[in-house]
Design a protein around this motif. Structure first.
Motif, short mmCIF file in Angstrom:
data_model
loop_
_atom_site.label_atom_id
_atom_site.label_comp_id
_atom_site.label_asym_id
_atom_site.label_seq_id
_atom_site.Cartn_x
_atom_site.Cartn_y
_atom_site.Cartn_z
N ASN A 356 -4.61 7.26 -11.12
CA ASN A 356 -3.92 6.92 -11.96
C ASN A 356 -4.33 5.79 -12.91
OD1 ASN A 356 -0.68 7.48 -11.42
ND2 ASN A 356 -1.89 7.90 -9.75
N THR A 357 -5.46 5.05 -12.70
CA THR A 357 -5.81 4.18 -13.33
C THR A 357 -7.06 4.30 -14.55
OG1 THR A 357 -7.33 2.98 -11.38
CG2 THR A 357 -5.16 2.01 -11.98
N GLY A 358 -7.31 5.71 -14.12
CA GLY A 358 -8.38 6.42 -14.84
C GLY A 358 -9.77 6.16 -14.56
N ILE A 359 -9.95 5.61 -13.26
CA ILE A 359 -11.31 5.38 -12.56
C ILE A 359 -12.04 6.84 -12.07
CG2 ILE A 359 -12.62 4.22 -10.79
CD1 ILE A 359 -10.58 1.96 -11.06
N ALA A 360 -11.15 7.68 -11.57
CA ALA A 360 -11.30 8.88 -10.96
C ALA A 360 -10.93 9.95 -11.58
CB ALA A 360 -11.25 8.90 -9.39
N PRO A 361 -11.38 11.36 -11.67
CA PRO A 361 -10.77 12.50 -12.28
C PRO A 361 -9.48 13.04 -11.51
CG PRO A 361 -12.91 13.05 -11.24
CD PRO A 361 -12.81 11.61 -11.25
N SER A 362 -8.76 13.59 -12.17
CA SER A 362 -7.41 14.20 -11.38
C SER A 362 -8.02 14.94 -10.06
CB SER A 362 -6.72 14.91 -12.15
OG SER A 362 -5.79 15.63 -11.81
N LYS A 363 -7.19 14.95 -9.10
CA LYS A 363 -7.55 15.45 -7.76
C LYS A 363 -6.32 15.95 -7.19
CE LYS A 363 -11.79 12.59 -6.53
NZ LYS A 363 -12.55 13.91 -6.66
N GLY A 364 -5.08 15.80 -7.74
CA GLY A 364 -4.10 16.33 -7.05
C GLY A 364 -3.61 15.86 -5.87
N MET A 365 -3.54 14.71 -5.73
CA MET A 365 -3.55 13.90 -4.34
C MET A 365 -2.27 13.06 -4.37
SD MET A 365 -6.34 12.48 -1.81
CE MET A 365 -7.18 14.04 -1.93
N THR A 366 -1.37 13.09 -3.51
CA THR A 366 -0.24 12.00 -3.39
C THR A 366 -0.53 10.66 -2.96
OG1 THR A 366 0.23 13.03 -1.30
CG2 THR A 366 1.29 14.01 -3.07
N LEU A 367 0.23 9.82 -3.42
CA LEU A 367 0.25 8.31 -2.95
C LEU A 367 1.08 8.46 -1.60
CD1 LEU A 367 -0.74 5.55 -3.62
CD2 LEU A 367 1.45 5.17 -4.77
N PRO A 368 0.43 8.15 -0.27
CA PRO A 368 0.95 8.03 0.94
C PRO A 368 2.45 7.36 0.91
CG PRO A 368 -1.11 7.78 1.08
CD PRO A 368 -1.06 7.46 -0.32
N PHE A 369 3.54 7.93 1.25
CA PHE A 369 4.78 7.59 1.77
C PHE A 369 5.65 7.32 0.20
CE2 PHE A 369 3.66 5.86 5.97
CZ PHE A 369 4.32 7.05 6.47
N ILE A 370 4.96 7.20 -0.72
CA ILE A 370 5.67 7.02 -2.19
C ILE A 370 5.71 8.31 -2.80
CG2 ILE A 370 5.34 5.81 -4.26
CD1 ILE A 370 4.17 3.54 -2.62
N SER A 371 4.91 9.13 -3.09
CA SER A 371 5.00 10.33 -3.89
C SER A 371 6.05 11.31 -3.33
CB SER A 371 3.67 11.12 -3.94
OG SER A 371 2.89 10.39 -4.61
N TYR A 372 6.58 12.03 -4.21
CA TYR A 372 7.66 13.12 -3.59
C TYR A 372 6.59 14.20 -3.03
CZ TYR A 372 10.49 17.26 -4.19
OH TYR A 372 11.11 18.35 -4.02
#
Length: 409
Positions: A356-372
């Motif tokens: 989300n902050t642009g440090i790593a490429p997109s990986k399709g991984m949710t944020l625990p307990f927060i993402s839908y």
């Protein structure tokens, strides 16, 4: 005076009933659970779940607009209502799993690992395709992602295998755990799911380090991992496309991975330090997967970078709490299982925030307990329930941080 005395007597009576039901002398399963559970860890988890509901409510209108078409239209709070249902189902699951004794929890996880490994093997053949990947098994009303459930079960299985060293030091545990991790990694690459593969391998290496594996072996694994990434770049199309899109962005390709991370960066910084306020975000409507992979960016736009830092601090506090609690743990299995689950939880959060902050490429991984996500929420609740079960402590048990014994499974 009489009214005051009656009020105090009533208060003592109420406290007396609570102490009688959940007092330290209560030997019922509920009473033991209440005093043995790490209530700080439980509070942190519930706090993150609550934040997640607010975040999904903020991201839901943007996702509803993006995924609505002429054939099907979603109401603005569609994803929030569905997430509320998953939360309503997940919290009881977490509490029930946390009440399991260590032996029962271990058997439950090992059985689950076997079942999920079989399902993971058949996903590439019967799974539903989404964005060019087959990671989900359709259940009609929802989708089920075996790899999400396998993660906590995998940690417990590796912890159990590593704890067997105390019984027989000659057991070839390193090659056994490596073969299991390699099998899972290969099945994930077939989907393809490079991000989850990185999580499984990283958690495995971390658990080897905690178990006291030789630094030379860890160093050799690091070299092999580096070589594996290079080989994946030349031999694995998905890895090559992800790396190229991140390092060498194509400005003419509007939906490339770099477009997503660039847009996420624009969203997360769009609200400054204090945010635009709930419902005030505008840039979020241009963001793909605002309610799942990039929900951290939506939080940044509407609630500010300060809110993002608070969430990061909560994840850090949770992981640190687990490791501090394990400093005097005497049971090898509980030590490996709880530390591995904490690493898995923290690593997934770290990867999501890095994307989300642009440090790593997109990986399709949710944020625990927060993402839908239903699979993610239920699986995380099971994993956190196992973590709570393995960190339960008798409050009267005296332990010394210098008397750790890793000689029990």
């Amino acid at each position: 005076m009489t009214d005051v005395m009656r009020s105090e007597a009533g208060g003592r009576g109420l406290r007396g009933k609570v102490e009688e039901r959940l007092g330290r002398g209560n030997r019922s399963p509920l009473g033991l659970w209440f005093w043995e559970i790490d209530r700080v860890l439980l509070l942190l988890a519930l706090l993150l779940i609550g934040i997640g509901l607010v975040a999904v409510a903020a991201a839901s209108p943007a996702s509803a607009v993006r995924y609505s078409d002429t054939a099907k239209s979603f109401p603005p709070m569609y994803y929030f209502y569905r997430q509320a249902i998953w939360v309503f189902l997940s919290i009881p699951v977490m509490l029930v799993v946390s009440m399991m004794p260590t032996l029962v929890a271990r058997r439950f996880a090992l059985t689950g690992a076997g079942i999920m490994l079989v399902l993971l093997a058949i996903v590439p053949f019967i799974g539903d395709e989404k964005n060019g990947a087959r990671r989900w098994i359709g259940l009609g009303f929802t989708q089920f992602q075996p790899s999400e459930f396998l993660k906590p079960f995998f940690v417990v299985a590796i912890a159990w295998l590593l704890s067997l060293r105390a019984r027989d030091p000659d057991l070839p545990l390193f090659p056994i755990t490596m073969a299991l991790t390699g099998l899972i990694g290969g099945l994930l690459m077939l989907q393809p799911d490079f991000g989850q593969t990185v999580v499984f391998v990283t958690v495995w290496v971390t658990m080897l380090l905690i178990a006291g594996t030789s630094p030379k072996v860890i160093g050799a694994l690091g070299g092999v991992g580096l070589g594996g990434i290079v080989a994946a770049y030349f031999l694995y199309n998905t890895a090559r496309m992800r790396i190229d899109a991140f390092l060498f962005p194509d400005p003419d390709k509007a939906m490339s991975d770099h477009y997503q991370t660039d847009m996420a960066h624009a969203v997360i910084t769009g609200g400054g330090f204090t945010g635009t306020g709930p419902g005030g975000g505008i840039v979020k409507f241009k963001l793909p997967e605002a309610h799942t992979d990039y929900i951290y960016s939506v939080i940044g736009e509407e609630f500010g970078l300060i809110a993002c830092m608070i969430i990061a601090a909560l994840f850090l506090a949770l992981v640190v709490r687990v490791f501090v609690k394990l400093l005097d743990e005497e049971d090898a299995f509980r030590l490996f299982a709880a530390s591995g689950l904490a690493v898995q939880f923290g690593l997934q959060a770290l990867i999501n925030m890095a994307v989300n902050t642009g440090i790593a490429p997109s990986k399709g991984m949710t944020l625990p307990f927060i993402s839908y996500g239903g699979s993610s929420m239920i699986a995380l609740s099971i994993g956190f329930g196992l973590l709570l079960a393995f960190t339960r402590r008798n409050p009267y048990l005296k332990r010394s941080p210098y008397s750790v014994r890793l000689n029990r499974p």
